[in-house]
Design an enzyme around this catalytic site. Structure first.
Site, PDB file in Angstrom:
ATOM      1  N   ARG A 130       0.858   6.856  -7.530  1.00  0.00           N
ATOM      2  CA  ARG A 130      -0.137   5.802  -7.250  1.00  0.00           C
ATOM      3  C   ARG A 130      -1.476   5.797  -7.837  1.00  0.00           C
ATOM      4  NH1 ARG A 130      -1.399   6.026  -1.922  1.00  0.00           N
ATOM      5  NH2 ARG A 130      -1.451   3.890  -1.710  1.00  0.00           N
ATOM      6  N   ARG A 166       6.723   9.211   1.513  1.00  0.00           N
ATOM      7  CA  ARG A 166       7.121   7.815   1.771  1.00  0.00           C
ATOM      8  C   ARG A 166       8.513   7.852   2.721  1.00  0.00           C
ATOM      9  NH1 ARG A 166       5.815   7.053  -3.904  1.00  0.00           N
ATOM     10  NH2 ARG A 166       4.286   5.405  -3.826  1.00  0.00           N
ATOM     11  N   HIS A 169       0.135  12.244  -6.819  1.00  0.00           N
ATOM     12  CA  HIS A 169      -0.077  11.081  -5.794  1.00  0.00           C
ATOM     13  C   HIS A 169       0.875   9.927  -5.482  1.00  0.00           C
ATOM     14  CE1 HIS A 169      -3.758  10.570  -3.127  1.00  0.00           C
ATOM     15  NE2 HIS A 169      -3.239   9.437  -2.916  1.00  0.00           N
ATOM     16  N   TYR A 176     -11.146  14.810   1.537  1.00  0.00           N
ATOM     17  CA  TYR A 176     -11.496  13.880   0.436  1.00  0.00           C
ATOM     18  C   TYR A 176     -13.078  14.301   0.372  1.00  0.00           C
ATOM     19  CZ  TYR A 176      -7.617  10.898  -0.468  1.00  0.00           C
ATOM     20  OH  TYR A 176      -6.356  10.267  -0.935  1.00  0.00           O
ATOM     21  N   TYR A 194       0.628  -1.141   0.100  1.00  0.00           N
ATOM     22  CA  TYR A 194      -0.125  -0.061   0.016  1.00  0.00           C
ATOM     23  C   TYR A 194       0.673   1.345  -0.099  1.00  0.00           C
ATOM     24  CZ  TYR A 194      -3.661   3.441   0.972  1.00  0.00           C
ATOM     25  OH  TYR A 194      -4.453   4.487   1.056  1.00  0.00           O
ATOM     26  N   SER A 243       5.604  14.258  -4.634  1.00  0.00           N
ATOM     27  CA  SER A 243       5.978  13.027  -5.320  1.00  0.00           C
ATOM     28  C   SER A 243       7.344  12.811  -5.954  1.00  0.00           C
ATOM     29  CB  SER A 243       4.934  12.935  -6.632  1.00  0.00           C
ATOM     30  OG  SER A 243       3.579  13.110  -6.228  1.00  0.00           O
ATOM     31  N   SER A 272      -3.976  13.501   7.349  1.00  0.00           N
ATOM     32  CA  SER A 272      -4.690  12.633   6.268  1.00  0.00           C
ATOM     33  C   SER A 272      -6.104  12.354   6.685  1.00  0.00           C
ATOM     34  CB  SER A 272      -3.979  11.014   6.237  1.00  0.00           C
ATOM     35  OG  SER A 272      -4.804  10.142   5.330  1.00  0.00           O
TER      36      SER A 272
END
Length: 428
Positions: free
Chosen positions: A327, A379, A324, A158, A48, A356, A130
């Protein structure tokens, strides 16, 4: 907290510990950081967080585009005093770096969002909470306040198909002290992610990464309505389904965990999957935001200069140039290539951030020189989190900021605000 001379101080801390035989738990280079994180993470977690869309071409493009820009150092300039501070939306930040939002962070470490928030607060840079987090935003805000009162934080939205939930999330973001509202545009549906698909793994189906929803009263009103309207349907019984049910039970509010036969936990997951994002989202929806909030509005996922111009013409305060992390769309333009066009299109009328593929201090230097006001890190802080919780997330980003500080000085510059494209050469 990031301070003047942070790069040398960061080096000295590590080298001093080395005198006593102590090596850093978080590696100083991205390749080793990634390798060690993979070794400690589950297959599902790695798929993921590390995985990309399709064949991974966009992830490769993100790195290739950065490599096509070379830093051209200048000599014999006094760089003994360097400044990393910037201002965004009225807040002074210790460095031009933000912690990006990453959903389902508990796949890397329990209570992930609280740990990430604490790490960001220690460094004095914002964490973009998030919307798909594993802890309610109020809990993360409280943890950050305990580390540093007034610690900067933003909230990622979102846009749900139910406007009641949209309004509730915005209201909560304002109350918990968000300094900006970041609307993610590029995930109105999930991209084709083979690493997850090959494992049949969708974290949200196990109630992982839906804590902003299960802590929201409007969401539970929607769940109750759906339960009332539903017809009885006999679920398929399997070992996998039972395991999933236990996972769901672990990730819903405490009063629902003890009754596995109650309809609410499963209904909450299905409701989330049905309403979490709106594929019909359009500019008319964005235009309503100014009436919903007084917060600065930032659109995340902008890659085309025409979209950037329309956003600015619509009164948007900031943009995050992002694919993103590679992704969502395989074969997409890199964030770095898009950044150049977006910066030129915006022409200083709004703040421009980028994410990114930015993994190192020199990457951040390039992003700033290409016109970004700040760079968001994804990441790397998740890999640090997997290795050592709060300290790991903090150290992964501290290493990036430390390298940025040294790169700034070694390239003949004293202030990140002065960087422009003259600091780079395009290699074609």
């Amino acid at each position: 907290m990031v301070s003047i001379g942070f790069g040398r101080a960061r080096q000295n801390d590590i080298y001093t510990a080395g005198v006593h035989g102590r090596k850093p738990r978080v590696p100083a280079d991205f390749a080793e950081l990634e390798r060690r994180a993979k070794a400690v993470m589950s297959r599902r977690g790695w798929a993921y967080i590390a995985g990309g869309a399709g064949e991974g071409r966009t992830m490769e493009a993100n790195r290739d585009a950065l490599d096509r820009w070379a830093i051209v150092p200048r000599m014999l300039r006094d760089t003994s005093q360097r400044n990393l501070e910037i201002e965004l939306f009225g807040q002074k930040l210790s460095a031009p770096v933000l912690f990006s939002p990453v959903g389902a962070g508990a796949l890397a470490h329990p209570n992930a969002d609280v740990h990430i928030g604490e790490a960001a607060a220690e460094l004095g840079v914002p964490y973009i909470f998030s919307n798909q987090g594993c802890a309610p935003m109020e809990d993360v805000a409280a943890a950050m306040e305990s580390v540093r009162p007034g610690a900067p934080r933003w909230f990622q939205l979102y846009w749900s198909t139910d406007d009641r939930l949209v309004t509730s999330l915005i209201d909560r973001a304002e109350r918990m002290g968000a300094a900006a509202l970041v609307v993610t545009l590029d995930t109105t549906m999930l991209g084709w992610r083979p690493q997850d698909l090959n494992l049949g793994s969708l974290p949200f189906a196990r109630a992982e990464g839906i804590s902003q929803y299960t802590s929201d009263p409007s969401f539970w009103e929607i769940v109750a309505e759906r339960i009332k309207a539903a017809t009885a349907e006999k679920p398929e019984i399997s070992v996998g389904a039972i395991k999933t049910l236990f996972s769901i039970a672990r990730n819903v509010p405490g009063d629902l965990r003890t009754n596995l036969t109650a309809p609410e936990p499963r209904a909450a997951v299905q409701t989330f999957l049905d309403i979490y994002s709106r594929p019909s989202l359009n500019w008319d929806d964005i235009a309503t935001l100014r009436d919903r909030t007084s917060l600065p509005i930032v659109l995340k996922g902008i890659l085309h200069p025409d979209d950037a111009r329309q956003a600015v013409d619509s009164g948007i305060d900031g943009l995050i140039v992002s694919n993103h992390g590679g992704r969502q769309v395989d074969g997409s333009i890199s964030s770095t290539d898009a950044l150049v066009d977006v910066v030129d299109a915006v022409d200083g009328r709004a703040k421009v951030l980028v994410d990114s593929g930015f993994y190192t201090g020199s990457d951040v230097f390039k992003g700033l020189a290409l016109g970004a006001d700040a760079v968001c890190i994804g990441r790397p802080h998740m890999y640090g989190l997997a290795l050592d919780g709060t300290a790991g997330a903090r150290d992964a980003v501290a290493n990036i900021i430390g390298e940025l500080d040294l790169t700034l000085g070694l390239s003949g510059h004293r202030d990140v605000a002065d960087l422009d494209r003259s600091a780079l050469k395009h290699l074609g």
